[in-house]
Every structure is written in structure tokens, then in C-alpha cells.
Design an enzyme around this catalytic site. Structure first.
Site, mmCIF file in Angstrom:
data_model
loop_
_atom_site.group_PDB
_atom_site.id
_atom_site.type_symbol
_atom_site.label_atom_id
_atom_site.label_comp_id
_atom_site.label_asym_id
_atom_site.label_seq_id
_atom_site.Cartn_x
_atom_site.Cartn_y
_atom_site.Cartn_z
ATOM 1 N N GLY A 112 -6.055 -3.055 -8.525
ATOM 2 C CA GLY A 112 -7.253 -2.920 -8.311
ATOM 3 C C GLY A 112 -5.925 -1.290 -7.837
ATOM 4 O O GLY A 112 -6.726 -0.023 -7.805
ATOM 5 N N SER A 126 -13.254 1.784 1.766
ATOM 6 C CA SER A 126 -12.088 1.767 0.928
ATOM 7 C C SER A 126 -11.525 2.776 0.690
ATOM 8 O O SER A 126 -11.294 3.858 0.432
ATOM 9 C CB SER A 126 -12.942 1.564 -0.724
ATOM 10 N N ARG A 183 -12.846 -14.457 -2.477
ATOM 11 C CA ARG A 183 -12.269 -14.594 -1.275
ATOM 12 C C ARG A 183 -13.209 -15.808 -0.017
ATOM 13 O O ARG A 183 -12.539 -16.333 -0.219
ATOM 14 C CB ARG A 183 -11.601 -13.545 -0.849
ATOM 15 N N SER A 188 1.088 -0.768 0.560
ATOM 16 C CA SER A 188 0.081 -0.525 -0.049
ATOM 17 C C SER A 188 0.363 1.896 -0.122
ATOM 18 O O SER A 188 0.642 2.352 -0.768
ATOM 19 C CB SER A 188 -0.823 0.255 1.396
ATOM 20 N N ARG A 196 -3.139 -14.081 -2.572
ATOM 21 C CA ARG A 196 -3.219 -14.394 -0.716
ATOM 22 C C ARG A 196 -3.975 -15.302 -1.376
ATOM 23 O O ARG A 196 -3.973 -16.284 0.449
ATOM 24 C CB ARG A 196 -4.343 -13.333 -0.353
ATOM 25 N N ASP A 218 -7.852 -7.638 4.029
ATOM 26 C CA ASP A 218 -6.701 -8.302 3.202
ATOM 27 C C ASP A 218 -6.153 -9.923 4.252
ATOM 28 O O ASP A 218 -5.089 -10.330 3.369
ATOM 29 C CB ASP A 218 -5.518 -7.990 3.196
ATOM 30 N N GLN A 246 -8.536 2.380 -1.170
ATOM 31 C CA GLN A 246 -8.202 3.077 -2.384
ATOM 32 C C GLN A 246 -9.008 3.959 -2.589
ATOM 33 O O GLN A 246 -8.513 4.842 -3.545
ATOM 34 C CB GLN A 246 -8.081 2.128 -3.406
#
Ligand code: S3P
Length: 431
Positions: free
Chosen positions: A98, A169, A348, A26, A390, A317, A171
Site C-alpha cells: 500500500g 495516514s 487485522r 517506511s 504482521r 502497525d 502514506q
């Protein structure tokens, strides 16, 4: 060494040694982007070795930013161009990342040209409406495939917005704060839950002024950034695989030097301690606003837990690996409020449930999470990574306590965030 596409993981006795993690993903993305739009040179040490962060560097080069890799690839020297970049002559290839597409869209939205952003099959399925809508409200023109990539962004003069994000988020928050640098007026971004704050911390490190009030951050437009000389702390989300591997065995002893300790990322440490892992943090210090420390961990019992609400967002994550070790815990693990996991590099929730069942586990899959009973014994199996880094790494950890060998197909996807993962795991696993 390149990871082969199939990896076989054998059961372990415990985990011992020391692991120096590559730079946090990140932070690496954000430093590379901000270095490009800063004035003067930036030197980034311990830049993430993952393919995702290489995608960001590739896009910056296509936008006219010059940079060089030094010292076995982990030092990046960037020549900042200031706020104006140059029009790319080819699409910006975000690969599997992403973070690259979402955060960089905030920077290209402020440029006086059109950029096309593309990605691989997984990224092409991921939702981009969350950046398209607010960036369009700021004045950018964005075309997409019904809210999915590729994106065609025509930037220009942006106006500030006051935006309440519907999804938590980091991001999207970083995207809008970056766009805010190019906007006239003060941009305010409010998040429903606190997400990682590396965007805010990095902007300040590069000299920007921004203020936080409760769950909102404000940034004034037109601010100029200046280059920095920084070292990226070790990636805590990559460390999660080793921490969970250590937690599986009472005899484990592991040292993790110079690891990121940012409080918006470190919830994992509290959770693992509550579950029975003993963790001591030493040499705690600050670097460009990010906390860094050395961890010493000792395996103990392995109790279960419930993750919900703000915890699910804070651990988004790390949930795949926590879920992968859940059957070995005493009480099991329940994950709620984690619907976002369905739109990551893979679905996931489904990927974890499928692989755990193949290993013989009982799992309840829910729309927004999983319920995995504890006290289960698993057996080795043939699993798939679902082309998700992951998932590949989470099941390498689960395989350490299974009976028999586990084969993981598509294991090379670990290189998205951690190319040396399987090699490093073999170094610390004792059999
Ligand atoms: C990231 C934020 C998280 C996380 C991703 C990296 C970031 O996604 O899952 O791996 O660097 O900001 P969200 O944007 O959903 O918070």
C-alpha cells in the site's frame, strides 16, 4: 533462507541475545522514491530486505530510474533522474505494498504520461480514494475500480492544494507532499492526528524546504532534490515482535542495535515500559534527521493497558502483536479508535480475534478495536496468517507462551517486511 509456508513455533523459556534489524520499511520506500527524482547519485545502506521495498524499487526501474544492489542486497545505489521520469511500458506492480501505491501515486501524478498501478489480491481490496480525491483536486486524472486498484493515473501540470486529510495516514501525507514538489504554488497538508513524519524528514534530507505549523505541513512546488549517502535505521515495527517476545518472560535480555528512535514511531517503547518491560536506550544519534539508538531490554512483569485516540494511530502497525500478547498480561488490553486496522493487508481486527480464539482465548471484537482480558492461558493451535506479514509474526510471538506447539499457515508472508524473521526468532528464543 526462504520461510516455508507452514511454520511450527514451540513454547519458550525466555528470549536472549542481540538482533540487528533490517532497515526501516517506511524510510526505505521514501528514500528509494526520492532518490529516483533527485539529481545525482544516492547510496542507501541497510535498505529494507522486505518484498514491499523491492516492489518500490521495481516500480522506480519501470519509471526509468537505474539502480544497483550491492553487498548481499542491502546497499542500493540509485542514479537520480531529477523530477522527470520516463513513461513505463508495463503496469507498475506494487505487489502487496500500500505504501508503494499510495506514495508513488503522488510522484506519477506529476509526470507528463499515464501510469497504471496494480497490486496483489490484498492490495486490490484496499482503499485508494484517500489519494485519488486530493490528487484529482491537484489536476491529475485518475481512473480506479470504485476507489480501489488498479489505478490509471494521467499526470501533468499540478496545482497546489490546501488539504485537510479526513483520515490520519502518513502514506497519504507523503503522497501529497511528493505531489507538491511538482505543483505550482505551495501545498499545505493538515492531518487530524500526528502520523509518522518520515516523508517530511526524508524530503529535508534530500534538500527540500518544508515548514510545519501545528498539524499542517507546507511545501513549495518546483524544488529540486539532491542525492544523499544514507544508512536506514533498523525497523522499529519489526523490532516490536522481539520486544513483545522479550516482554513475555521475566528472564529475557535482548539488545537491539541501531534501531530507529523517531518520536513519531517510538510510542511502543513507552507503552511496553508502562507494561513492565525495562528498556534502556544508549548511543542515541541523528542520521539525516532520523534518531537512531541502541536498546537494551530486560523482561519484567506484564501489566495491561488501553490504547485509544492518538495512541492507536501512533501504534497502528504494532497493535496486532500487542493484541496477540494481551491474554498473557495481568489486566488485559483494550484497543479503541483503530478502525484503520480493518483495511490493512488483512482485516487485522478480525484476524487477531480469530487466531486468539483458536488458541483458547476470550476476546471481544469491536468495530474499531478489541477488548482482550488478561490472566488467560493459551494453548497451541493451527492458525492462519491471512496472508498478512504482521499477523504471521504476531502469532509466532503469542505461540512462545502457549502450551504446546502452534502451526502458522502462510508464514512466508513475513517476507513482505522481514524475510529472516523466523530464523532470527529461533536464534534468540531459549527453551
Ligand atoms: C506507513 C504508514 C502507516 C502504516 C504503514 C506504513 C508509512 O499507514 O500502517 O505500514 O510508511 O507511511 P497509514 O498510511 O495508514 O498511516
Amino acid at each position: 533462507m526462504k520461510t516455508p509456508s507452514h511454520v511450527i513455533v514451540r513454547p519458550a523459556r525466555n528470549v536472549r541475545g542481540s538482533v540487528a534489524l533490517p532497515g526501516d520499511k517506511s524510510i526505505s520506500h521514501r528514500y528509494a522514491m526520492l532518490a529516483g527524482i533527485a539529481e545525482g547519485p544516492t547510496r542507501i545502506e541497510n535498505y529494507s530486505t522486505g518484498a514491499d521495498c523491492a516492489s518500490t524499487l521495481g516500480c522506480m526501474r519501470s519509471l526509468g530510474v537505474t539502480w544497483e544492489r550491492k553487498d548481499a542486497g542491502n546497499i542500493i545505489e540509485v542514479q537520480g533522474r531529477g523530477l522527470s521520469l520516463s513513461a513505463p511500458t508495463t503496469p507498475l506492480d506494487c505487489g502487496n505494498s500500500g505504501s508503494t501505491m499510495r506514495m508513488l501515486s503522488g510522484i506519477v501524478a506529476g509526470q507528463k504520461f499515464t501510469s497504471e498501478m496494480t497490486g496483489d489480491a490484498s492490495l486490490s481490496r484496499r482503499p485508494m480514494e484517500r489519494v485519488i480525491q486530493p490528487l484529482s483536486a491537484m489536476g491529475a486524472h485518475i481512473a480506479s475500480q470504485a476507489g480501489k486498484p488498479p489505478l490509471r493515473i494521467t499526470g501533468g501540470a499540478l496545482k497546489a492544494i490546501d488539504y485537510k486529510m479526513p483520515v490520519a495516514s502518513a502514506q497519504v501525507k507523503s503522497c501529497l507532499l511528493f505531489a507538491g514538489l511538482f505543483a505550482e504554488g505551495e501545498t499545505r497538508v493538515e492531518e487530524p492526528l500526528r502520523t509518522r513524519d518520515h516523508g517530511e524528514v526524508a524530503l529535508r534530507a534530500f534538500g527540500a524546504r518544508l515548514d510545519r505549523a501545528g498539524n499542517a505541513v507546507h511545501i513549495g512546488g518546483g524544488q529540486r532534490l539532491r542525492g544523499i549517502d544514507a544508512r536506514v535505521p533498523g525497523d522499529l515495527s519489526s523490532a516490536a515482535f522481539f520486544l513483545c517476545a522479550a516482554a513475555l518472560f521475566p528472564g529475557s535480555q535482548l539488545a537491539l542495535p541501531s534501531l530507529l528512535m523517531n518520536p513519531t514511531r517510538a510510542r511502543l517503547l513507552d507503552v511496553l515500559m508502562q507494561m513492565g518491560l525495562r528498556i534502556a536506550v544508549t548511543q542515541l544519534e541523528e542520521a539525516h534527521g532520523e534518531m537512531v539508538g541502541t536498546l537494551q531490554v530486560v523482561g519484567g512483569g506484564l501489566k495491561g493497558t488501553t490504547l485509544a485516540g492518538a495512541d492507536s494511530a501512533a501504534l497502528i502497525d504494532e497493535i496486532p502483536v500487542l493484541a496477540a500478547i494481551a491474554p498473557y498480561t495481568e489486566q488485559g488490553i483494550e484497543v479503541r479508535d483503530a478502525r484503520e486496522l480493518r483495511v490493512k493487508e488483512s482485516d487485522r481486527i478480525a484476524a487477531v480475534a480469530t487466531n486468539l480464539r483458536l488458541m483458547g482465548a476470550e476476546v471481544e471484537e469491536r468495530e474499531d478495536g478489541l477488548k482482550i482480558p488478561g490472566g488467560q492461558s493459551l494453548h497451541g493451535a493451527e492458525l492462519d496468517s491471512f496472508d498478512d506479514h504482521r499477523i504471521a509474526m504476531a502469532f509466532a510471538v503469542a505461540a512462545l507462551r502457549a502450551e504446546g506447539e502452534t502451526l502458522i499457515r502462510g508464514a512466508e508472508s513475513a517476507a513482505i517486511s522481514y524475510p529472516a524473521f523466523f530464523e532470527t526468532l529461533e536464534e534468540v528464543v531459549k527453551r
